[in-house]
Write a protein that holds these residues in place. Structure first.
Motif, short mmCIF file in Angstrom:
data_model
loop_
_atom_site.label_atom_id
_atom_site.label_comp_id
_atom_site.label_asym_id
_atom_site.label_seq_id
_atom_site.Cartn_x
_atom_site.Cartn_y
_atom_site.Cartn_z
N PRO A 171 0.89 -1.09 0.05
CA PRO A 171 -0.15 -0.20 -0.16
C PRO A 171 0.84 1.32 -0.13
CG PRO A 171 -0.13 -0.96 2.05
CD PRO A 171 0.45 -1.92 1.16
N ALA A 172 2.15 1.36 0.62
CA ALA A 172 2.88 2.30 0.73
C ALA A 172 3.36 2.87 -0.84
CB ALA A 172 3.93 2.17 1.78
N ILE A 173 3.95 1.69 -1.41
CA ILE A 173 4.43 1.95 -2.83
C ILE A 173 3.29 2.24 -3.90
CG2 ILE A 173 5.53 0.91 -4.65
CD1 ILE A 173 7.07 -1.01 -2.76
N THR A 174 2.21 2.07 -3.53
CA THR A 174 0.86 2.11 -4.42
C THR A 174 0.75 3.80 -4.27
OG1 THR A 174 -0.12 0.00 -4.19
CG2 THR A 174 -1.59 1.75 -4.92
N ALA A 175 0.63 4.23 -2.86
CA ALA A 175 0.26 5.48 -2.58
C ALA A 175 1.29 6.54 -3.19
CB ALA A 175 0.08 5.88 -1.09
N LEU A 176 2.42 6.03 -3.03
CA LEU A 176 3.69 6.85 -3.35
C LEU A 176 3.71 6.93 -4.75
CD1 LEU A 176 6.43 8.46 -2.72
CD2 LEU A 176 7.63 6.34 -2.93
N ARG A 177 3.19 5.96 -5.59
CA ARG A 177 3.31 5.83 -7.00
C ARG A 177 2.48 6.83 -7.70
NH1 ARG A 177 -0.08 2.78 -10.17
NH2 ARG A 177 -0.60 1.54 -8.29
N GLU A 178 1.13 6.75 -6.96
CA GLU A 178 0.17 7.88 -7.54
C GLU A 178 0.52 9.23 -7.29
OE1 GLU A 178 -3.28 7.08 -5.20
OE2 GLU A 178 -3.61 5.10 -6.24
#
Length: 529
Positions: A171-178
């Protein structure tokens, strides 16, 4: 006796010298380092799926070609395991892990600037894959050397770093990717993986050196009393003519007195140091890779267990979301199923570590029970329906996966397999054999899915592989005990043959010398007559 460290104060770069396995001490720092290494290696590998859609859109590639990035990475990681063992035995675990951390970070950082999928095959697949191997295997090996009684529990708890990483990094990488895009997100992950190098610096070597026990020398008897006792044992008097002795027993007249002094100097002439000398003998040269483990049937069976068990390790995490989507479950709920699997895996690793820490217990049988239950979990997925059905199967599978994945490599240190002395070489060969299944497993499951048009076939193939793994695991203990019993029978037979022959009778050396001397004197007297 309490464990003691022989060195007073040592810098962080020096080896820890113990009189026995510490079961703690600096081992807790090594356990923390292994926790972080697990999170930054297997945790990132399992979380890499968050980049799949972005990579497919950016490079205009299919899902299968993008999935080869992780397949190549896992294959290189396991295929180069013997190289990791050789380098660790040659240069030490610390330098190898630090170099591996640099390779992992370099491959991920350069991969963030890739212009095609082939570039990622090289950077993340080959470079980072080699770094993963050099980082993970030496860390788990040296952690097993710091613990004995608590080895199973500490290794299982420290290995949960992978599970916490999957639960938090995705979830952290997903939020950072956005926010900043997938390229800068991947660059951030690569910089974060430099922490492996810092963890490698904490892996201080360990040396187990037993304390030398000095045996008390019995007080020497006076020479006169000694010879009187020797003559009494022969049932003759010291003045008897039959004894062949017609001299007095004063120390100056005893022939053995002149021979005793040179004998006492013999050890010094042959380089044998007296007790208390600071010089130590040279240590035997360590083999860089001990292939003698391949001659043991117990290890061969355990290697085949790892080969087939690997088929069931990664496939469910790859196909659980497509299976849930095919059943009409929403994308958000499918992610919850994967998170539930990761959380259950944490509890599975801790639980099996607690169970294996109990004494007395045959750890290989506990592992066999867990593998059988894991086979049942894989076979249950095709019969699940709806969100809660898949959630129950995923939680059950995650728990059982944790019991097996967290212990199958540390169990090499047990005497039922190869033992702690040869664990380093055994782990290299064992993980190398696993690489074949790691490379062929996902594509084989993909072929079955494309042929049958049903995701259930992938889970059936994984279950079949796990059943074969259970069969080979059940043969490990019988093979080990069979070889041990055969060796014991040969030793007993040799002892019986030696006992029937019987040792030669022992006679006092000094008394024989005196009799020989008397015989020579009497012979000279007869010649003169």
């Amino acid at each position: 006796s309490k464990m003691t460290v022989k060195a007073v104060k040592m810098p962080c770069t020096s080896a820890n010298v113990y009189t026995k396995v510490p079961d703690g001490g600096w081992g807790w720092t090594v356990a923390f380092a292994f926790f972080v290494v697990e999170a930054l290696t297997y945790g990132i590998i399992k979380s890499f799926g968050v980049f799949f859609n972005d990579l497919m859109e950016s490079f205009d590639e299919t899902n299968s070609r993008i999935s080869w990035i992780i397949s190549i990475c896992v294959f290189v990681q396991t295929f180069t395991a013997p190289l990791s063992t050789v380098l660790s035995n040659r240069f030490g675990h610390r330098l190898v892990v630090m170099a591996g951390g640099l390779l992992v970070s370099t491959g991920m950082v350069i991969g963030s600037f890739a212009r095609g999928v082939v570039d990622m095959y090289i950077t993340i697949g080959v470079v980072s894959g080699l770094g993963y191997c050099l980082s993970f295997l030496p860390t788990v090996t040296i952690l097993s050397q710091y613990f004995d009684k608590r080895r199973s529990l500490v290794t299982a708890v420290a290995s949960t770093g992978e599970c916490f990483a999957v639960f938090s990094f995705a979830p952290a990488i997903t939020a950072l990717r956005e926010q900043i895009g997938w390229r800068y997100s991947m660059l951030t992950v690569g910089v974060l993986q430099l922490g492996i190098t810092a963890c490698g610096s904490l892996l201080r070597p360990i040396v187990i050196r037993e304390q030398e026990k000095v045996k008390a020398q019995p007080p020497e008897e006076p020479t006169e009393t000694k010879y009187m006792l020797e003559n009494e044992q022969t049932c003759t008097s010291i003045d008897s003519i039959d004894s062949g002795v017609d001299i007095t027993t004063s120390p100056s007249n005893v022939p053995g007195k002149t021979k005793a002094e040179p004998k006492s100097e013999e050890p010094k002439q042959h380089g044998q140091n007296p007790v208390g000398n600071n010089s130590t003998p040279l240590a035997p040269k360590t083999k860089l890779l001990d292939f003698s483990v391949m001659r043991e049937y117990s290890f061969i069976c355990y290697a085949f267990f790892g080969l087939f068990a690997t088929l069931g390790f990664f496939a469910p995490s790859l196909y659980i979301i497509p299976l849930s989507r095919s059943l009409g479950i929403g994308k958000d709920y499918s992610a919850y199923i994967l998170s539930g699997m990761a959380i259950a895996e944490v509890f599975g690793r801790i639980s099996v570590g607690w169970v294996l820490n109990k004494k007395p217990i045959r750890k290989i049988y506990i592992e066999l029970i867990c593998v059988v239950l894991l086979s049942v979990a894989l076979a249950a997925f095709p019969f699940a329906s709806g969100f809660w059905g898949l959630m129950i199967c995923s939680v059950y599978f995650g728990f059982m996966l944790g019991t097996v994945a967290g212990t199958h490599i540390p169990l090499l240190a047990e005497d039922d397999v190869v033992g702690i002395e040869r664990m380093s070489s055994a782990a290299g060969v064992y993980v190398f054999i696993q690489s074949l299944a790691g490379l062929a497993g996902p594509p084989l499951a993909g072929v079955l899915v494309d042929t049958t048009k049903n995701y259930s076939s992938a889970f059936y193939s994984c279950a079949a592989g796990m059943v074969l793994a259970a069969v080979f695991l059940s043969l490990v203990r019988p093979c080990k005990t069979g070889l041990c019993h055969r060796h014991q029978q040969q030793q007993q037979q040799q002892q019986v043959e030696e006992s029937t022959a019987g040792p030669p009778p022992e006679l006092p050396d000094d008394f024989i010398d005196m009799d020989i001397g008397k015989a020579e004197n009497s012979g000279k007297g007869s010649d003169s007559v």
